[in-house]
Design a protein around this motif. Structure first.
Motif, PDB file in Angstrom:
ATOM      1  N   ILE A 369       0.844  -1.198   0.000  1.00 23.28           N
ATOM      2  CA  ILE A 369       0.000   0.000   0.000  1.00 23.28           C
ATOM      3  C   ILE A 369       0.880   1.249   0.000  1.00 23.28           C
ATOM      4  CG2 ILE A 369      -1.779   1.287   1.257  1.00 23.28           C
ATOM      5  CD1 ILE A 369      -2.664  -1.404   2.457  1.00 23.28           C
ATOM      6  N   ALA A 370       0.551   2.183  -0.880  1.00 24.73           N
ATOM      7  CA  ALA A 370       1.200   3.500  -0.898  1.00 24.73           C
ATOM      8  C   ALA A 370       0.170   4.531  -0.459  1.00 24.73           C
ATOM      9  CB  ALA A 370       1.715   3.831  -2.296  1.00 24.73           C
ATOM     10  N   ILE A 371       0.558   5.388   0.493  1.00 25.09           N
ATOM     11  CA  ILE A 371      -0.354   6.396   1.030  1.00 25.09           C
ATOM     12  C   ILE A 371       0.210   7.773   0.704  1.00 25.09           C
ATOM     13  CG2 ILE A 371      -1.499   7.269   3.103  1.00 25.09           C
ATOM     14  CD1 ILE A 371      -1.025   4.515   4.378  1.00 25.09           C
ATOM     15  N   ALA A 372      -0.643   8.662   0.201  1.00 26.76           N
ATOM     16  CA  ALA A 372      -0.171   9.996  -0.176  1.00 26.76           C
ATOM     17  C   ALA A 372      -1.272  11.020   0.032  1.00 26.76           C
ATOM     18  CB  ALA A 372       0.299  10.008  -1.637  1.00 26.76           C
ATOM     19  N   ALA A 373      -0.863  12.289  -0.024  1.00 24.83           N
ATOM     20  CA  ALA A 373      -1.790  13.418   0.099  1.00 24.83           C
ATOM     21  C   ALA A 373      -1.220  14.573  -0.728  1.00 24.83           C
ATOM     22  CB  ALA A 373      -1.956  13.817   1.565  1.00 24.83           C
ATOM     23  N   PRO A 374      -2.057  15.558  -1.060  1.00 19.96           N
ATOM     24  CA  PRO A 374      -1.588  16.641  -1.934  1.00 19.96           C
ATOM     25  C   PRO A 374      -0.520  17.545  -1.324  1.00 19.96           C
ATOM     26  CG  PRO A 374      -3.985  16.571  -1.839  1.00 19.96           C
ATOM     27  CD  PRO A 374      -3.487  15.678  -0.763  1.00 19.96           C
ATOM     28  N   THR A 375      -0.535  17.728   0.000  1.00 24.56           N
ATOM     29  CA  THR A 375       0.403  18.661   0.642  1.00 24.56           C
ATOM     30  C   THR A 375       1.216  17.946   1.711  1.00 24.56           C
ATOM     31  OG1 THR A 375      -1.136  19.309   2.401  1.00 24.56           O
ATOM     32  CG2 THR A 375      -1.251  20.548   0.310  1.00 24.56           C
ATOM     33  N   VAL A 423      -3.637   4.903  -1.730  1.00 23.33           N
ATOM     34  CA  VAL A 423      -4.610   5.638  -0.905  1.00 23.33           C
ATOM     35  C   VAL A 423      -4.257   7.121  -0.989  1.00 23.33           C
ATOM     36  CG1 VAL A 423      -5.510   6.004   1.421  1.00 23.33           C
ATOM     37  CG2 VAL A 423      -4.923   3.684   0.656  1.00 23.33           C
ATOM     38  N   ILE A 424      -5.239   7.948  -1.347  1.00 21.83           N
ATOM     39  CA  ILE A 424      -5.028   9.400  -1.394  1.00 21.83           C
ATOM     40  C   ILE A 424      -5.957  10.052  -0.380  1.00 21.83           C
ATOM     41  CG2 ILE A 424      -5.078  11.490  -2.805  1.00 21.83           C
ATOM     42  CD1 ILE A 424      -2.958   9.479  -3.678  1.00 21.83           C
ATOM     43  N   ASP A 425      -5.378  10.772   0.575  1.00 17.81           N
ATOM     44  CA  ASP A 425      -6.169  11.507   1.560  1.00 17.81           C
ATOM     45  C   ASP A 425      -6.311  12.961   1.123  1.00 17.81           C
ATOM     46  OD1 ASP A 425      -7.610  11.706   3.954  1.00 17.81           O
ATOM     47  OD2 ASP A 425      -5.871  12.489   5.026  1.00 17.81           O
ATOM     48  N   GLU A 426      -7.275  13.669   1.692  1.00 22.11           N
ATOM     49  CA  GLU A 426      -7.550  15.078   1.351  1.00 22.11           C
ATOM     50  C   GLU A 426      -7.718  15.243  -0.162  1.00 22.11           C
ATOM     51  OE1 GLU A 426      -8.371  17.180   3.426  1.00 22.11           O
ATOM     52  OE2 GLU A 426      -7.430  16.744   5.354  1.00 22.11           O
ATOM     53  N   MET A 427      -8.521  14.369  -0.744  1.00 23.03           N
ATOM     54  CA  MET A 427      -8.687  14.316  -2.193  1.00 23.03           C
ATOM     55  C   MET A 427      -9.329  15.586  -2.749  1.00 23.03           C
ATOM     56  SD  MET A 427      -8.160  12.532  -4.884  1.00 23.03           S
ATOM     57  CE  MET A 427      -8.705  12.863  -6.571  1.00 23.03           C
ATOM     58  N   SER A 428     -10.037  16.339  -1.918  1.00 26.19           N
ATOM     59  CA  SER A 428     -10.676  17.571  -2.402  1.00 26.19           C
ATOM     60  C   SER A 428      -9.647  18.578  -2.900  1.00 26.19           C
ATOM     61  CB  SER A 428     -11.533  18.204  -1.303  1.00 26.19           C
ATOM     62  OG  SER A 428     -10.734  18.556  -0.190  1.00 26.19           O
ATOM     63  N   MET A 429      -8.382  18.447  -2.454  1.00 19.69           N
ATOM     64  CA  MET A 429      -7.344  19.393  -2.854  1.00 19.69           C
ATOM     65  C   MET A 429      -6.637  18.997  -4.150  1.00 19.69           C
ATOM     66  SD  MET A 429      -5.438  20.729   0.593  1.00 19.69           S
ATOM     67  CE  MET A 429      -5.126  19.181   1.419  1.00 19.69           C
ATOM     68  N   VAL A 430      -6.966  17.835  -4.713  1.00 18.80           N
ATOM     69  CA  VAL A 430      -6.277  17.340  -5.907  1.00 18.80           C
ATOM     70  C   VAL A 430      -6.935  17.912  -7.162  1.00 18.80           C
ATOM     71  CG1 VAL A 430      -5.657  15.285  -7.232  1.00 18.80           C
ATOM     72  CG2 VAL A 430      -5.571  15.236  -4.736  1.00 18.80           C
ATOM     73  N   ASP A 431      -6.145  18.539  -8.039  1.00 19.37           N
ATOM     74  CA  ASP A 431      -6.702  19.119  -9.264  1.00 19.37           C
ATOM     75  C   ASP A 431      -6.626  18.129 -10.416  1.00 19.37           C
ATOM     76  OD1 ASP A 431      -4.114  19.256 -10.443  1.00 19.37           O
ATOM     77  OD2 ASP A 431      -3.758  21.203  -9.535  1.00 19.37           O
ATOM     78  N   THR A 432      -7.162  18.532 -11.562  1.00 21.54           N
ATOM     79  CA  THR A 432      -7.282  17.631 -12.715  1.00 21.54           C
ATOM     80  C   THR A 432      -5.926  17.155 -13.213  1.00 21.54           C
ATOM     81  OG1 THR A 432      -9.358  18.660 -13.387  1.00 21.54           O
ATOM     82  CG2 THR A 432      -8.154  17.450 -15.079  1.00 21.54           C
ATOM     83  N   ALA A 433      -4.983  18.076 -13.380  1.00 21.32           N
ATOM     84  CA  ALA A 433      -3.670  17.711 -13.928  1.00 21.32           C
ATOM     85  C   ALA A 433      -2.931  16.743 -13.009  1.00 21.32           C
ATOM     86  CB  ALA A 433      -2.838  18.969 -14.154  1.00 21.32           C
ATOM     87  N   LEU A 434      -2.998  16.968 -11.693  1.00 21.68           N
ATOM     88  CA  LEU A 434      -2.311  16.087 -10.754  1.00 21.68           C
ATOM     89  C   LEU A 434      -2.971  14.716 -10.706  1.00 21.68           C
ATOM     90  CD1 LEU A 434      -0.034  15.778  -8.732  1.00 21.68           C
ATOM     91  CD2 LEU A 434      -1.535  16.721  -6.959  1.00 21.68           C
TER      92      LEU A 434
END
Length: 522
Positions: A369-375, A423-434
């Motif tokens: 499992i890889a876990i990431a977030a936008p910031t 797994v991506i947390d705080e997904m609301s901060m992720v834009d289209t290009a990313l």
């Protein structure tokens, strides 16, 4: 003198030392010998080297730690003229392949004419002791690059383009950039350069390009669409674009409409018809198209079909001495069975508790499992609450610094992440290009779990990915709604839910974690 009212002055001097240089942003801190003092200078000073002579326009400022400085707003570069300055310039590493010893020999051979010879007849380097024909050819290539970049930067600076814009131009077109811009200055309005339409228009006017030129109209369209990317919009209604372009160019609407039709036919713009026609720049259209196609392929995958998932959830409850409410069980079940899950809900609804159960069960099944977030802050938080390493999405995908393009990642279709689950947390901060880059970096059989509160503000970049994915109805989604007792004691949590429900927050309680401080004026 009042802040923001500093008078613009010009200074001249020789670059004594490069204290700091950011190759990406072009911001630099240098020391300039003016003949009277050694002056610290800050600003966008891409590519300047020790020994160069500069003419700088800007203002004097005072830094609380570093003291008196000169803030450069614009600069002109002159190649070093004297043998001593030339030697320092070449010794600074400005030209790859020339060090201090070789710089001394070159200057001893050519004297004050060194820079002229290097620019016009670099083949004469073979006259210098220790430089073979092969080494002379390699140095000549480096010199051609250096002089070419300087010519491009000098050309653009005369029209007021910033060094950062000049760097992007150089990276895109190299030594032929000046010829390309002279042919069509409005290419500077393309999304990977990002110059303002007004600047491109000034260059075009000075070069005699007609006001009704198709190049001008398309440049205005690109400017409008790019400006709205910064406002978060991946596309714009055609009628709105036409009105804005007409206002910018004062061109008849019929000519604008005809040019747009031609650009769509040539796939320089893309048109999508919904309740009305919307226009996209190619990069954003291709990003949204890729996301849709890739997700539709991912949704066909299935996992753990033969497992007794209810028993697996019961065992986790016993291990953790916890009882999941029905929607949490739905989310855990869906995360195991489906290739993709959106786990959403307001603050205090148990998203983290649910996610921890999902991760535990997936790891029990031997999945990586890889876990990431936008910031960075969000990545640190998810790492703390899951007890596992988490990275920013950029660190997970690894930025490719060798790429000439603005932002490319090491992990893509050809080199996907090895993780079975992302797994991506705080997904609301992720834009289209990313999000497009993330999907390109996931292997085809990867499971994707997106966690976030869709009622939070959308991403700074273009797109409203999480909200759009939920609204599509195509992605398995579980929205947690029950606010748990401990969270319900927080006025931040309860007021957040009141606001989402369209109710006025409670401002009367003063002994909790939510405070209202009245101010008499803005």
């Amino acid at each position: 003198m009042a802040a923001g009212r500093e008078s613009i002055v010009n200074i001249e001097g020789t670059v004594s030392e490069i204290v700091y240089m950011n190759e990406e942003t072009s911001f630099a801190v240098i020391e300039v010998d003016t003949g009277e003092e050694l002056l610290p200078v800050i600003g966008e000073l891409y590519g300047v080297a020790e020994g160069e002579e500069l003419r700088l326009s800007g203002s004097y400022t005072s830094h609380p730690k570093f003291g008196r400085q000169f803030k450069a707003l614009a600069y002109e570069r002159r190649m070093p003229a004297t043998a001593a300055a030339i030697r320092k310039f070449l010794s600074s590493g400005a030209v790859k392949g020339i060090g201090a010893v070789l710089a001394m020999r070159i200057v001893e051979t050519f004297g004050d004419d060194t820079m002229t010879i290097l620019e016009e007849t670099p083949g004469r380097l073979v006259e210098v002791r220790g430089i073979s024909p092969k080494k002379a050819e390699a140095i000549s290539k480096e010199l051609n690059q250096m002089f070419g970049m300087r010519a491009v930067m000098a050309f653009l600076s005369t029209y007021g383009l910033t060094p950062a814009e000049g760097v992007r131009v150089w990276k895109k077109w190299g030594s032929i950039a000046v010829d390309i811009i002279k042919d069509n200055p409005y290419l500077l309005c393309l999304e990977d350069i990002g110059a303002e339409f007004k600047k491109a228009d000034e260059i075009a006017l000075s070069l005699g390009i007609p006001e009704d030129s198709g190049k001008r109209l398309f440049g205005a369209v690109c400017h409008v669409l790019r400006h709205n990317l910064r406002n978060g919009h991946t596309c714009l209604a055609r009628e709105t674009i036409v009105q804005l372009v007409q206002r910018l160019t004062e061109t008849p609407i019929e000519a604008i409409e005809a040019d747009i039709d031609q650009r769509i036919e040539d796939e320089e713009l893309f048109s999508v018809q919904r309740n009305r026609e919307f226009l996209f720049l190619p990069a954003m259209y291709n990003a949204e198209k890729y996301i849709a196609l890739r997700l539709s392929m991912m949704l066909q995958n299935r996992f753990f079909v033969s497992r007794d998932i209810e028993r697996m959830i019961d065992e986790v409850e016993q291990q953790k001495e916890i009882k999941y409410e029905s929607l949490q069980r739905d989310a855990i079940r869906a995360a195991l069975q489906k290739s993709m899950l959106i786990l959403t809900g307001g603050p205090g609804t148990g998203k983290t508790t649910t996610l921890n159960a999902i991760i535990d069960l997936l790891e029990q099944e031997g999945l990586s499992i890889a876990i990431a977030a936008p910031t960075g802050r969000a990545a640190m938080r998810i790492s703390e609450v899951t007890g596992r390493e988490a990275k920013t999405i950029h660190r997970l995908l690894e930025v490719d610094f060798s790429s000439r393009e603005e932002l490319k990642f090491v992990h893509n279709e050809r080199n996907p992440l090895k993780a079975d689950v992302v797994v991506i947390d705080e997904m609301s901060m992720v834009d289209t290009a990313l999000f497009e880059s993330l999907l390109r970096g996931c292997r085809m059989g990867c499971k994707l779990i997106l966690v976030g509160d869709s009622d939070q503000l959308p991403s700074v970049g273009a797109g409203n990915v999480l909200r759009d994915l939920i609204d599509s109805g195509c992605i398995p989604t579980v929205e947690l709604k029950q606010v748990f007792r401990q969270a319900a004691e927080s006025r931040i949590v309860t007021n957040a839910h009141r606001i989402v429900a369209g109710e006025y927050p409670d401002l009367t309680v003063r002994d909790n974690d939510f405070f209202f401080l009245r101010r008499r004026d803005p």
